[in-house]
Every structure is written in C-alpha cells, then in structure tokens.
Design an enzyme around this catalytic site. Sequence first.
Site, mmCIF file in Angstrom:
data_model
loop_
_atom_site.group_PDB
_atom_site.id
_atom_site.type_symbol
_atom_site.label_atom_id
_atom_site.label_comp_id
_atom_site.label_asym_id
_atom_site.label_seq_id
_atom_site.Cartn_x
_atom_site.Cartn_y
_atom_site.Cartn_z
ATOM 1 C CG ASP A 285 -1.820 1.156 1.330
ATOM 2 O OD1 ASP A 285 -2.575 1.367 0.357
ATOM 3 O OD2 ASP A 285 -1.805 1.877 2.351
ATOM 4 C CD GLU B 280 -2.025 2.830 -3.625
ATOM 5 O OE1 GLU B 280 -2.998 3.526 -3.887
ATOM 6 O OE2 GLU B 280 -1.607 2.650 -2.455
#
Length: 543
Positions: free
Chosen positions: A241, A277
């Site tokens: 993330d 990401e």
Amino acid sequence: MKCMHRILCLLLACLMLTACNTTAPDSSGAALDTQQKVDQIKQLGESPDDNYRTYYEVFVYSFCDSDGDGIGDIPGLVSKLDYLQNLGIRGLWLMPIHPSSSYHKYNVEDYYAIDPAYGTMEDFETLIAECEKRDIHVIIDLVLNHTASEHPWFKEAVSYLQNLPAGAEPNVEECKYLDYYFFSREAGAGARPVEGTEWFYEGMFDFTMPDVNFASEELWEEYRQIMEFWIGKGVAGFRLDAAKEFYSGNAAKNIEVLNRIQQTATAIKPDCYLVAEVWENFGQISEYYKSGITSIFNFAFGNVDGKITNVIRAAGNPGTVATYATALEKADKAYLASNPDYIDAPFLSNHDVGRIAGFANRDPLKIKMAGAMNVLMSGSCFIYYGEELGMPGSGNDPSKRAPMLWNEARDNGTTNPPPECELPAEYPLGSLEIQEKDDLSVYNYYRQAIALRNALPVISHGRTTCETALNIGCVSAQRKTWNEEACIILMNINPEAATADLSAYADWTLAATLSADGNPITLDGTTLNLSAYGIAVLLPAAQ
Ligand code: CA
C-alpha cells in the site's frame, strides 16, 4: 512431455476452431452457450504455475456475509471460491484483514491477527487451504507506510512522551518505538499534535495513521517478521500500500525502500509476489521499476485517465485506437529496461477509483471491450470485485466499495453497504443471478476473456509489440512473443463491424474469438470479419 502435450492440444484446438469458423460461421457467436465457448477456449492450453496470474481484488467487508451480521467475512469468501474458480480467477488480493477501527482497515492495529468482524485465524487458514485446492494464490495488503494510531507501538511512544518530565529530552533507549515514527517539536508537513504534549507526529493521510520511519532498523526487523509470519501462513505475497508515500515526494528514497522490501520478502520466499501501489504516471512507474520490485500497478493504463479508458471513450476514432498497441509496446519496453524481471500489473478499477462501468458510459459493449483489454494485457492482471458484472460505483470512497451484487433481492450473502456508501440508483446490467443466465452478459463475456488469457500463456507472459501491418483503422493489433510461442490479438475498438486483411498472414490461424455483441467473428478466405468490439486471436499455424 508436458510441452509436447501442449503443442498437440493446441494443434487439435486450432484445427477444431478453424474448422468451426469456416464450416459453421456462427460458431463463435450466439450459437454456442458460454460454457461451450469456455470449454473450447480451454482446449488451447493452460497457465503455468507461476506469478503471472489472473487476480481478483476483494474487499472482504463487501463481498459475502456468511453469518447474517451484514458484514462480509472470510467464511463468506470461502463459500464463493467455486464461483471465482469458475470465473477463471487464479489469485486473490485481499484488502487489509487485520484488526482496525476503520471499516476499510487501512489503519492496522495488529499485523498478526484477523479482524474479528472478518473471522478468525482458523478461517484464514481454511481460506488458504481451499484456495490451494483450486490453484488460487492469495496475496494480502501489507500496509507499511503507517500503522494505526491505536497500534501498541504508537500508543507506547505517545504514552512515553506524555509522561516525559518537563524539559527532559526523549531517549530512544527508554522507548524504542519513538524511533518507529516521526516525532518532532516542529509542526512540519502532515503534523498532528500529540495530545497533552508540545510534540507532533507525522500523519500525512489521517491523524489515525501515523507515518513510520523507514530509517529504523528495529522497524525493519518487525516488518521482516510480519512478512515471515504471513508467508508461513501460506500467502503467495503482498500488495504494498501507498508505496510512493513512504517518503512523500521523494521517489529516490521510495525506490530504496521498495528495493529493501523486495530483498526482505524474497529472502524468506524466493518467489514471493509483490505488487506495489505507486499512483503515478508512466514515466514515474518506469522509474520505480528500477527498485527491482516484481510488479507495480499500471496506473498508466487503468483508472479514469489511463490509456484503456481514453481509448474506450474514443472508440470508433482511428487516430486514438491506433495508439493503443503502440502504447502497450512503449510501456513494455520502458518497464523492461528498468527491471528485466518485471511482471506488469494492469487493472481497470480498484477500491480508490470509480468503477470502469462509469468510465465506459455504462455501455455494456464498451465495458466488455475495456474488460478484455485489461485481461489480455501481459503480466498479472487485476479485476476489482463486481467488475465482471459491470457494477457501477463512484463518488466518495465507500461508494466505490459497495456490496457485491449476488442477486436481485440483495440477500443471501449480499452485505450491508459500508458506512456512508451511496448505492447506485440502479444496476442497469443486473445482478449475477440475472447475468449468469444470459450468454451475452458482461459476466459471461468476462468468463470467456479470462479463459482465453489462462489458456494461452503467451498472452500473460508475452513481450508486446504493435503489429503495424494490421494496426489499421479502428482495428488495434498487437503481437506477443514468449519463448517459442507467439500470438496476434486484433481488437475492433469500434461500435461498427470491421474487416482485417490477413492475406499476408497465410501461416497464421484464427485460434479464438471474443464476440461482444453476439455476432460472429469469421474468417472468409483471407478476410477477417470482426463484429462491433470483436476480438480475434491468431496463432502461428505450426504452433
Ligand atoms: Ca459477517
């Protein structure tokens, strides 16, 4: 032997499909039901057991509720594994599953546990075991950029500062967790006050999400142990993330951190699959691949401003359609130059962006075309839950994470919407219950597109180039090559039917087709007839 077997299967399937296309022109259209078409496609081959997979992003909260409390859970997900296997899914990305006070769970309070609303560790172990039976890998969201403000590390550091005598300097020897975060007396970027003190901490996203300090060796050891723990539980890897926020605004430092995460994970499990990401443009993604990270979500092609959406919105415009295959080639070359072992990670939508149905103006043919463009990209492609139903979803974040629409009554596993989620006013394409019975539904189209991807490993593994001689008008043409294998994919990104002249391709054969509108895609001599938004895949005749 396996290779020989594959070649024989391919030959047989090619012969069969080619024969079908010449003797029964409507065989690729409505005459066959979806299962027959999927079975036909499957005869072309099968995917190898590696990290090039067809992934499905699951927000557990909204996917399937097993116990009637209205919140999706892991047993609910397990109950849908047959559905996912039937769809052709070979990997799951679970958004965070750890204990957290937020509904989305991106502020992690305990990296070693399962949120009770989602189930137990035993449930998770069952999930892994059931996925193994179905050849489905599981990766979990790993939120390293920040912890929850309720995480014991942060609470202990805050408590230490709150109890520090006036005028005393904090000592990391007395509380090692001070070094895990950015505490300062200066209110810099993202600063949040530490209650009852003159101190601040950095929390770029939210006050509940204190940013961590990647300069701390002790923190790295914690993270290494967390990875080891979940790899021990059987996960295939992690989705990383917020990787461009490790050091917000400092790509060079972020690349260093990604490199170390890659090294750390692969030291534990050499084939650990990591996908980061990095919400950036094409040039920046190319740069970030220098970290050696296996995969980075391809934001240059996904989302509302990505290449696929741009091309879909310009369907029927030859000038724009022509750029699709060249963009694929350019991206592949650039990413490869940065990391020779990279695996692309294309997607259309995810939990942070509006769903593709909206980007495609809710036109089912465009939704199908966009779906196929994603699924036929090289690498590990990602499908956001509900995308295979053309589910709409936009607005605030919870509205992008609405319950999976299993049935019209919205019961039997359908969850309650997450807090502040505004459900779409209508679902024009209907629930799974409706779409399963319709051979022309988006759902049944996805099944065929995924089957095609899974059957021909050259699609997921191939280097991509623009097939210039066929990249004409609104027909986009790309060639993929992998080892000794090759294929050419022709996509009629166009609301009108079109033809392609294959007279220079006598040594190629029409191996498979995807019809979006149900009209046949046929080979008439050397002329390929493509229906609106139709796709054809050619294989070398000798392959
Ligand atoms: Ca539940």
